[in-house]
Design a protein around this motif. Structure first.
Motif, PDB file in Angstrom:
ATOM      1  N   THR A  45      -3.830  -2.598  -3.589  1.00 46.90           N
ATOM      2  CA  THR A  45      -2.392  -2.348  -3.705  1.00 46.90           C
ATOM      3  C   THR A  45      -1.653  -2.883  -2.480  1.00 46.90           C
ATOM      4  O   THR A  45      -0.634  -3.575  -2.597  1.00 46.90           O
ATOM      5  CB  THR A  45      -2.133  -0.835  -3.854  1.00 46.90           C
ATOM      6  OG1 THR A  45      -2.787  -0.367  -5.021  1.00 46.90           O
ATOM      7  CG2 THR A  45      -0.641  -0.550  -3.958  1.00 46.90           C
ATOM      8  N   ALA A  46      -2.177  -2.564  -1.306  1.00 42.40           N
ATOM      9  CA  ALA A  46      -1.524  -2.993  -0.068  1.00 42.40           C
ATOM     10  C   ALA A  46      -1.475  -4.510   0.021  1.00 42.40           C
ATOM     11  O   ALA A  46      -0.444  -5.102   0.371  1.00 42.40           O
ATOM     12  CB  ALA A  46      -2.268  -2.411   1.134  1.00 42.40           C
ATOM     13  N   PHE A  47      -2.584  -5.154  -0.298  1.00 38.78           N
ATOM     14  CA  PHE A  47      -2.685  -6.613  -0.169  1.00 38.78           C
ATOM     15  C   PHE A  47      -1.775  -7.315  -1.169  1.00 38.78           C
ATOM     16  O   PHE A  47      -0.988  -8.198  -0.817  1.00 38.78           O
ATOM     17  CB  PHE A  47      -4.142  -7.022  -0.382  1.00 38.78           C
ATOM     18  CG  PHE A  47      -4.458  -8.426   0.033  1.00 38.78           C
ATOM     19  CD1 PHE A  47      -4.969  -8.681   1.289  1.00 38.78           C
ATOM     20  CD2 PHE A  47      -4.245  -9.487  -0.823  1.00 38.78           C
ATOM     21  CE1 PHE A  47      -5.261  -9.983   1.676  1.00 38.78           C
ATOM     22  CE2 PHE A  47      -4.534 -10.790  -0.447  1.00 38.78           C
ATOM     23  CZ  PHE A  47      -5.047 -11.032   0.809  1.00 38.78           C
ATOM     24  N   ALA A  48      -1.880  -6.920  -2.450  1.00 34.06           N
ATOM     25  CA  ALA A  48      -1.117  -7.600  -3.490  1.00 34.06           C
ATOM     26  C   ALA A  48       0.385  -7.382  -3.324  1.00 34.06           C
ATOM     27  O   ALA A  48       1.180  -8.315  -3.489  1.00 34.06           O
ATOM     28  CB  ALA A  48      -1.576  -7.118  -4.862  1.00 34.06           C
ATOM     29  N   LEU A  49       0.790  -6.146  -2.998  1.00 31.65           N
ATOM     30  CA  LEU A  49       2.219  -5.882  -2.832  1.00 31.65           C
ATOM     31  C   LEU A  49       2.780  -6.613  -1.617  1.00 31.65           C
ATOM     32  O   LEU A  49       3.935  -7.047  -1.626  1.00 31.65           O
ATOM     33  CB  LEU A  49       2.463  -4.381  -2.704  1.00 31.65           C
ATOM     34  CG  LEU A  49       2.223  -3.556  -3.975  1.00 31.65           C
ATOM     35  CD1 LEU A  49       2.571  -2.095  -3.735  1.00 31.65           C
ATOM     36  CD2 LEU A  49       3.030  -4.096  -5.137  1.00 31.65           C
ATOM     37  N   GLN A  50       1.964  -6.763  -0.576  1.00 38.51           N
ATOM     38  CA  GLN A  50       2.406  -7.520   0.593  1.00 38.51           C
ATOM     39  C   GLN A  50       2.678  -8.972   0.196  1.00 38.51           C
ATOM     40  O   GLN A  50       3.675  -9.570   0.608  1.00 38.51           O
ATOM     41  CB  GLN A  50       1.339  -7.460   1.692  1.00 38.51           C
ATOM     42  CG  GLN A  50       1.781  -8.048   3.017  1.00 38.51           C
ATOM     43  CD  GLN A  50       2.531  -7.053   3.882  1.00 38.51           C
ATOM     44  OE1 GLN A  50       2.791  -5.939   3.459  1.00 38.51           O
ATOM     45  NE2 GLN A  50       2.885  -7.471   5.076  1.00 38.51           N
ATOM     46  N   ILE A  51       1.788  -9.548  -0.618  1.00 40.63           N
ATOM     47  CA  ILE A  51       1.974 -10.921  -1.073  1.00 40.63           C
ATOM     48  C   ILE A  51       3.238 -11.036  -1.927  1.00 40.63           C
ATOM     49  O   ILE A  51       4.055 -11.942  -1.749  1.00 40.63           O
ATOM     50  CB  ILE A  51       0.739 -11.393  -1.875  1.00 40.63           C
ATOM     51  CG1 ILE A  51      -0.473 -11.549  -0.951  1.00 40.63           C
ATOM     52  CG2 ILE A  51       1.020 -12.721  -2.586  1.00 40.63           C
ATOM     53  CD1 ILE A  51      -1.750 -11.917  -1.671  1.00 40.63           C
ATOM     54  N   LEU A  52       3.413 -10.097  -2.857  1.00 39.76           N
ATOM     55  CA  LEU A  52       4.582 -10.130  -3.734  1.00 39.76           C
ATOM     56  C   LEU A  52       5.876  -9.958  -2.944  1.00 39.76           C
ATOM     57  O   LEU A  52       6.879 -10.622  -3.226  1.00 39.76           O
ATOM     58  CB  LEU A  52       4.463  -9.039  -4.798  1.00 39.76           C
ATOM     59  CG  LEU A  52       3.379  -9.251  -5.861  1.00 39.76           C
ATOM     60  CD1 LEU A  52       3.208  -7.997  -6.712  1.00 39.76           C
ATOM     61  CD2 LEU A  52       3.722 -10.447  -6.742  1.00 39.76           C
ATOM     62  N   GLN A  53       5.864  -9.068  -1.944  1.00 38.90           N
ATOM     63  CA  GLN A  53       7.066  -8.857  -1.137  1.00 38.90           C
ATOM     64  C   GLN A  53       7.378 -10.079  -0.280  1.00 38.90           C
ATOM     65  O   GLN A  53       8.534 -10.463  -0.140  1.00 38.90           O
ATOM     66  CB  GLN A  53       6.894  -7.620  -0.269  1.00 38.90           C
ATOM     67  CG  GLN A  53       7.007  -6.310  -1.044  1.00 38.90           C
ATOM     68  CD  GLN A  53       6.886  -5.087  -0.148  1.00 38.90           C
ATOM     69  OE1 GLN A  53       6.208  -5.112   0.879  1.00 38.90           O
ATOM     70  NE2 GLN A  53       7.539  -4.009  -0.540  1.00 38.90           N
ATOM     71  N   GLU A  54       6.354 -10.696   0.316  1.00 38.16           N
ATOM     72  CA  GLU A  54       6.582 -11.876   1.137  1.00 38.16           C
ATOM     73  C   GLU A  54       7.146 -13.029   0.314  1.00 38.16           C
ATOM     74  O   GLU A  54       7.945 -13.829   0.803  1.00 38.16           O
ATOM     75  CB  GLU A  54       5.273 -12.313   1.811  1.00 38.16           C
ATOM     76  CG  GLU A  54       4.833 -11.412   2.955  1.00 38.16           C
ATOM     77  CD  GLU A  54       3.568 -11.901   3.627  1.00 38.16           C
ATOM     78  OE1 GLU A  54       2.969 -12.886   3.130  1.00 38.16           O
ATOM     79  OE2 GLU A  54       3.175 -11.318   4.639  1.00 38.16           O
TER      80      GLU A  54
END
Length: 596
Positions: free
Chosen positions: A131-140
């Motif tokens: 969750t942390a990794f994927a959402l970070q990518i989506l937010q960036e």
């Protein structure tokens, strides 16, 4: 005189900060994203790298608060109605992905020689994405609110929920003294339901009045403390009854999504979330044992390939089968093929319950970390493919789609002026977000049916959280020209493409706004005075064509006076004030054009 001992973790903090300052910008320059930079920094300074820091396990316990705050912020961006609309993605698409991927990975683990219980834990643990990794990518990438970003988030949310039964599965599979009684199970369920109900009732009926009271004090540090208390307190309640802390924080965020303090909470939490998320990924990178990976490189490589191909394939197929276009299905597949942080939690619990040995758990952790490292590479690969297809002039909607977003408006200041502006905009069906820093105005607007959020327009983080970067236009409806000036400077600096429309309180304010180069401005007193004067002339019997002539001339002379005042000062331009408009004449420049 001998120097006093340094505070605890002082040297470790310096090492951590120095490593991230070097690694994260380098990773972003290479196009890999900040998460890969944090992982690389942790691997470099950890016990299996340069050995500048010890074990990452102690750091990980603190850094997990970053995941908690991340889910709280995500919850703030979802209201309960929107979450309900996502139920098919959460419980349908997400459940199918976990079951299919977990079953196939379980079968692969069995073929690799693992025992039934071990293979079950390994297979379903690797089925969870980060969750942390994927959402970070989506937010960036600014794609969290896109259709595929929302579907990906629904899958991730189900996976966060799935960790609860998976941890229960570990307890069931573990060798124990005897079976659990029905009474014990019923007692546990009752405690969990009571905790969830407590969080829901508190968030819905108590938090907003408390924040309304705190906002009246104008003490920012108290609001910040209260925001952290809400996020961590709800997480602590859920953790106490055996549920995921991140899930508890997410629930609290959803309940506050309709609160007037949503954007301020998000802005206050964001610095802590970013720092702790970075620490979390550094701690994960520190746990990567290079010697173990080298000694078992074939096993690790096979595991990484199997996990990413199986999970990516199922994600693509399920997304396509449930209505996503091929472009969105591909992006979901390359965003969520990695292992997740909850796999570390599951594998640690399995080791404690003698279901996994230490070496197998480390190999599984290494597979998770390497899949994280390879995910940005997969995203870059898809972007490169789409760019090449587009460069060739090939219209291929199966790889790339483009959507026009409906224009939105950010209204700053919701007094009598801002409310009328909002009424006009919403009458056209436009989406608006409104912020104000006066609790009494917010309360009044709610009674009138408007959703207004508490926010300080002089804070760049609050403007960003309120959507200034996404808004097509920002309507400045506040009276304080100093606050407006600072807000204009922040928007021009951070969001230069956004249109800025301003309410000018007087002539001096209008001159200042003109110098700042805003896109539109209006003096509320001037326009109301013109309307007043027209009505007075009409009541005195002046013909309408003469009234129109007078208004046109007055407006023209006002523009001339403003032009003079911009160069010569506020007291210039007196000649344009007192002049009788000649009857039966149009002012210069407005004559009818000669026929050609």
């Amino acid at each position: 005189m001998a120097a006093e001992a340094a505070p605890p973790f002082f040297a470790e903090s310096i090492v951590f900060l120095a490593a991230t300052v070097v690694a994260v910008p380098l990773a972003k320059r290479l196009g890999l994203g900040s998460v890969v930079g944090y992982l690389a920094a942790g691997a470099a300074i950890g016990p299996h790298g340069l050995q500048l820091l010890g074990s990452g396990e102690d750091v990980l316990h603190v850094a997990e608060l970053g995941v908690v705050l991340l889910l709280f912020v995500i919850g703030l961006e979802l209201d309960p109605q929107k979450l309900w609309r996502m139920k098919r993605d959460i419980f349908g698409l997400g459940t199918a992905q976990v079951l299919l991927t977990g079953t196939c990975l379980y079968a692969a683990a069995r073929l690799a020689g693992l025992q039934h219980a071990t293979a079950l834990v390994a297979g379903f643990g690797l089925a969870l994405s980060s969750t942390a990794f994927a959402l970070q990518i989506l937010q960036e990438r600014g794609q969290l609110s896109s259709p595929y970003g929302q579907r990906a988030f629904g899958i991730l949310l189900l996976q966060d929920i799935a960790i609860v039964p998976l941890l229960a599965l570990v307890a069931i599979l573990a060798p124990g003294p005897g079976p659990t009684t029905f009474a014990n199970i019923l007692s546990e369920i009752s405690i969990v339901l009571a905790a969830v109900a407590g969080v829901i009732l508190t968030g819905r009926y108590l938090i907003s009045p408390i924040f309304l009271f705190l906002a009246a004090s104008r003490a920012r540090e108290v609001m910040l403390t209260a925001a952290l208390l809400v996020a961590l307190g709800s997480a602590g309640i859920m953790h106490a009854v055996g549920l995921s802390m991140a899930l508890g924080a997410f629930l609290a965020g959803v309940l506050l999504a309709e609160s007037s303090f949503r954007h301020t909470l998000e802005a206050d939490i964001e610095p802590f979330r970013s720092l702790l998320m970075g620490l979390f990924f550094v701690a994960v990178g520190m746990s990567l044992d290079f010697s173990l990976v080298v000694e078992n490189w074939m096993i690790v490589a096979a595991g990484v390939g199997t996990v990413m191909i199986l999970k990516g394939g199922f994600l693509w197929a399920l997304s396509r089968g449930t209505g996503s276009p091929n472009s969105d299905a591909l992006r979901i597949a390359v965003t969520l093929p990695q292992g997740g942080e909850f796999a570390f939690v599951l594998f640690t619990a399995a080791v404690s319950n003698s279901l996994l040995d230490y070496q197998t758990a480390n190999l599984l952790n290494a597979i998770v970390i390497i899949t994280m490292l390879l995910t940005p590479v997969a995203c870059i690969g898809l972007d490169t493919l789409a760019a090449r297809v587009k460069a060739r002039g090939v219209e291929n909607p199966s790889i790339e789609t483009f959507e026009e977003a409906a224009p939105t408006v950010l209204v700053i200041g919701f007094g009598r002026f801002g409310m009328v502006v909002a009424q006009i905009l919403t009458s056209e069906g436009l989406e608006i977000t409104a912020i104000d820093n006066r609790p009494d105005r917010i309360a009044y607007a709610r009674k009138m049916g408007y959703q207004v959020y508490y926010g300080d327009a002089t804070r760049a983080d609050v403007l960003s959280a309120a959507g200034a970067g996404k808004a097509a236009l920002v309507a400045m409806c506040i009276e304080n020209y100093k606050v407006m000036g600072k807000a204009i400077d922040l928007i021009r600096e951070g969001f230069p493409e956004t249109l800025i429309f301003c309410r000018a309180t007087d002539r001096a304010h209008m001159l200042d706004l003109t110098k700042r180069g805003v896109d539109f401005q209006v003096r509320e007193t001037f326009e109301s005075s013109v309307v007043f004067g027209r009505a007075a002339l009409e009541a005195l019997g002046t013909p309408l064509d003469r009234i129109d002539q007078i208004e046109e001339d007055v407006r023209h002379r006002d523009e001339e006076r403003l032009a003079v005042q911009l160069s010569e000062g506020i007291y210039a331009g007196k000649d344009q004030l007192h002049r009788v408009t000649p009857r039966g004449q149009r002012r210069k420049g407005k004559q009818d054009a000669p026929a050609e």
